[in-house]
Design a protein around this motif. Sequence first.
Motif, PDB file in Angstrom:
ATOM      1  N   GLU A  93     -11.020  -1.964  -1.077  1.00  0.00           N
ATOM      2  CA  GLU A  93     -10.428  -2.910  -0.147  1.00  0.00           C
ATOM      3  C   GLU A  93     -10.323  -2.362   1.275  1.00  0.00           C
ATOM      4  OE1 GLU A  93      -6.885  -4.990  -1.478  1.00  0.00           O
ATOM      5  OE2 GLU A  93      -7.632  -4.929  -3.528  1.00  0.00           O
ATOM      6  N   TYR A 127      -6.495  15.414  -1.293  1.00  0.00           N
ATOM      7  CA  TYR A 127      -5.872  14.180  -1.774  1.00  0.00           C
ATOM      8  C   TYR A 127      -6.941  13.196  -2.222  1.00  0.00           C
ATOM      9  CZ  TYR A 127      -3.322   9.849  -2.038  1.00  0.00           C
ATOM     10  OH  TYR A 127      -2.809   8.668  -2.501  1.00  0.00           O
ATOM     11  N   ARG A 142       0.452   6.300  -6.932  1.00  0.00           N
ATOM     12  CA  ARG A 142      -0.751   7.092  -7.230  1.00  0.00           C
ATOM     13  C   ARG A 142      -0.463   8.582  -7.159  1.00  0.00           C
ATOM     14  NH1 ARG A 142      -5.520   4.079  -7.528  1.00  0.00           N
ATOM     15  NH2 ARG A 142      -6.666   6.012  -7.716  1.00  0.00           N
ATOM     16  N   ARG A 202      -8.554  14.102  -5.530  1.00  0.00           N
ATOM     17  CA  ARG A 202      -7.653  13.845  -6.645  1.00  0.00           C
ATOM     18  C   ARG A 202      -7.538  12.352  -6.917  1.00  0.00           C
ATOM     19  NH1 ARG A 202      -1.745  16.476  -7.636  1.00  0.00           N
ATOM     20  NH2 ARG A 202      -0.966  14.861  -6.264  1.00  0.00           N
ATOM     21  N   ASN A 203      -7.488  11.598  -5.821  1.00  0.00           N
ATOM     22  CA  ASN A 203      -7.383  10.153  -5.930  1.00  0.00           C
ATOM     23  C   ASN A 203      -8.605   9.565  -6.631  1.00  0.00           C
ATOM     24  OD1 ASN A 203      -5.760   8.007  -5.469  1.00  0.00           O
ATOM     25  ND2 ASN A 203      -6.082   7.899  -3.270  1.00  0.00           N
ATOM     26  N   ASP A 229      -6.473   5.186  -0.467  1.00  0.00           N
ATOM     27  CA  ASP A 229      -5.971   4.376  -1.583  1.00  0.00           C
ATOM     28  C   ASP A 229      -6.681   3.032  -1.640  1.00  0.00           C
ATOM     29  OD1 ASP A 229      -4.115   6.288  -2.345  1.00  0.00           O
ATOM     30  OD2 ASP A 229      -2.601   5.526  -0.960  1.00  0.00           O
ATOM     31  N   LYS A 230      -6.806   2.403  -0.450  1.00  0.00           N
ATOM     32  CA  LYS A 230      -7.474   1.094  -0.416  1.00  0.00           C
ATOM     33  C   LYS A 230      -8.900   1.211  -0.924  1.00  0.00           C
ATOM     34  CE  LYS A 230      -4.918  -0.948   3.411  1.00  0.00           C
ATOM     35  NZ  LYS A 230      -4.983  -1.344   4.825  1.00  0.00           N
ATOM     36  N   GLN A 272      -9.970   3.051  -3.206  1.00  0.00           N
ATOM     37  CA  GLN A 272     -10.007   3.112  -4.673  1.00  0.00           C
ATOM     38  C   GLN A 272     -10.110   1.716  -5.280  1.00  0.00           C
ATOM     39  OE1 GLN A 272     -10.308   6.143  -5.837  1.00  0.00           O
ATOM     40  NE2 GLN A 272      -9.888   6.894  -3.771  1.00  0.00           N
ATOM     41  N   TYR A 273      -9.661   0.720  -4.511  1.00  0.00           N
ATOM     42  CA  TYR A 273      -9.740  -0.655  -4.998  1.00  0.00           C
ATOM     43  C   TYR A 273     -10.804  -1.429  -4.228  1.00  0.00           C
ATOM     44  CZ  TYR A 273      -5.225   0.783  -6.848  1.00  0.00           C
ATOM     45  OH  TYR A 273      -4.226   1.471  -7.474  1.00  0.00           O
ATOM     46  N   TRP A 278       0.812  -1.214   0.000  1.00  0.00           N
ATOM     47  CA  TRP A 278       0.000   0.000   0.000  1.00  0.00           C
ATOM     48  C   TRP A 278       0.847   1.266   0.000  1.00  0.00           C
ATOM     49  CZ3 TRP A 278      -4.431  -0.309  -2.000  1.00  0.00           C
ATOM     50  CH2 TRP A 278      -5.194  -1.468  -1.862  1.00  0.00           C
ATOM     51  N   LEU A 337      -6.353  15.492 -15.250  1.00  0.00           N
ATOM     52  CA  LEU A 337      -7.116  15.394 -13.997  1.00  0.00           C
ATOM     53  C   LEU A 337      -8.010  16.606 -13.752  1.00  0.00           C
ATOM     54  CD1 LEU A 337      -5.010  13.751 -11.193  1.00  0.00           C
ATOM     55  CD2 LEU A 337      -6.964  12.839 -12.391  1.00  0.00           C
ATOM     56  N   HIS A 356       0.564   3.952  -2.817  1.00  0.00           N
ATOM     57  CA  HIS A 356       0.359   5.358  -2.466  1.00  0.00           C
ATOM     58  C   HIS A 356       1.336   6.257  -3.216  1.00  0.00           C
ATOM     59  CE1 HIS A 356      -0.646   8.908  -0.249  1.00  0.00           C
ATOM     60  NE2 HIS A 356       0.620   9.066   0.107  1.00  0.00           N
ATOM     61  N   ASN A 416      -4.583   8.605   4.179  1.00  0.00           N
ATOM     62  CA  ASN A 416      -4.293   8.492   2.751  1.00  0.00           C
ATOM     63  C   ASN A 416      -4.238   7.041   2.288  1.00  0.00           C
ATOM     64  OD1 ASN A 416      -4.229  11.205   2.405  1.00  0.00           O
ATOM     65  ND2 ASN A 416      -2.006  11.391   2.577  1.00  0.00           N
ATOM     66  N   ILE A 417      -3.641   6.188   3.118  1.00  0.00           N
ATOM     67  CA  ILE A 417      -3.557   4.775   2.744  1.00  0.00           C
ATOM     68  C   ILE A 417      -4.968   4.165   2.667  1.00  0.00           C
ATOM     69  CG2 ILE A 417      -2.788   2.484   3.497  1.00  0.00           C
ATOM     70  CD1 ILE A 417      -0.439   3.944   2.486  1.00  0.00           C
ATOM     71  N   ARG A 468     -10.486  11.127  -8.747  1.00  0.00           N
ATOM     72  CA  ARG A 468     -10.430  11.503 -10.160  1.00  0.00           C
ATOM     73  C   ARG A 468      -9.491  10.578 -10.928  1.00  0.00           C
ATOM     74  NH1 ARG A 468     -10.380  16.868  -8.347  1.00  0.00           N
ATOM     75  NH2 ARG A 468      -8.192  17.158  -8.863  1.00  0.00           N
ATOM     76  N   LEU A 469      -8.381  10.220 -10.281  1.00  0.00           N
ATOM     77  CA  LEU A 469      -7.418   9.320 -10.923  1.00  0.00           C
ATOM     78  C   LEU A 469      -8.060   7.965 -11.220  1.00  0.00           C
ATOM     79  CD1 LEU A 469      -4.382   9.189 -11.751  1.00  0.00           C
ATOM     80  CD2 LEU A 469      -3.951   8.102  -9.559  1.00  0.00           C
ATOM     81  N   THR A 470      -8.830   7.459 -10.253  1.00  0.00           N
ATOM     82  CA  THR A 470      -9.498   6.178 -10.455  1.00  0.00           C
ATOM     83  C   THR A 470     -10.478   6.245 -11.622  1.00  0.00           C
ATOM     84  OG1 THR A 470      -9.297   5.675  -8.109  1.00  0.00           O
ATOM     85  CG2 THR A 470     -10.936   4.430  -9.338  1.00  0.00           C
TER      86      THR A 470
END
Lengths: 183, 80
Positions: B21, B43, A171, B46-47, B15-16, B18-19, A164, A183, A168, B11-12, B49-51
């Motif tokens: 998880e 963050y 990403r 933005r994250n 990230d999870k 986004q999947y 992760w 974006l 991170h 943040n982590i 949007r990236l997905t």
Amino acid sequence: MPEHQLDPTKWVDAYADYLYNYTIVKVNDHEVAQDLISETFLAGLKSAKRFKGEATERTWLISILKRKIIDHYRRKNSKKGKAEVHIDYRDEDSEGEWLEERVRDPFDRTAEDTMENEELGEAILKCLDTLSDKHATIFRMKTIDNFDTEAICNEFEITPSNLWVIIHRARTAMAKCLENSWL
Amino acid sequence: MSIFLKCEEANIICDKNQYKEASFWDSVKLNIHLIYCKFCRQYSARNNRLTKLFKKSTIKTMPSDYKTAMKERLRQEMTK
């Protein structure tokens, strides 16, 4: 000394995905795409002596691939014994429909979307190149190929929390790279 | 275990997410964190949007067994 040099040992890792995405939009068949790319690499190897170093490897390979794609369409046409443009009727009932009725629908944005997606795919792959190999591979497996966390951890012998942290960083880097234009 | 996360933890979890998880409890903690943390909100946005961008791109990678085969083929051709 030419500006650019060829290094065929790195071709597959560096360009296979890029060429694959480029081809798939045009031929719409995974196996054909793979064959064409493999032919492209082999042809590139054969004519490597004629590479003058004026273009980058990527551009040079794309120019070979373009010719392979054209050849592919020629072969496909000659197999059917006709080299003219084919119009496939959507269903039997619509046989004999006027061509004028088939002109582009101004509200149908499929063509633009395809083009935009192609560019987006290209941008993503370029940004992936800026990551380190390991991070790029892990991020790709997780995000594009949808591998399980566990499977990736096993393959790279890392813990989920390592994974992760890598995800991170990747990403963040990808977002930064794509920020200005996408974006 | 506190319900207040540090930004790195938030943040982590983002990230999870986004999947898909992140655990339910983690998502709750993330949402609490986002209420008062402007940076993580940024963050997070933005994250997301990236997905979406990745979903939209329909990008495909070549199957890895095929890549391996292709590498082998190239290697053979080069030693000829």
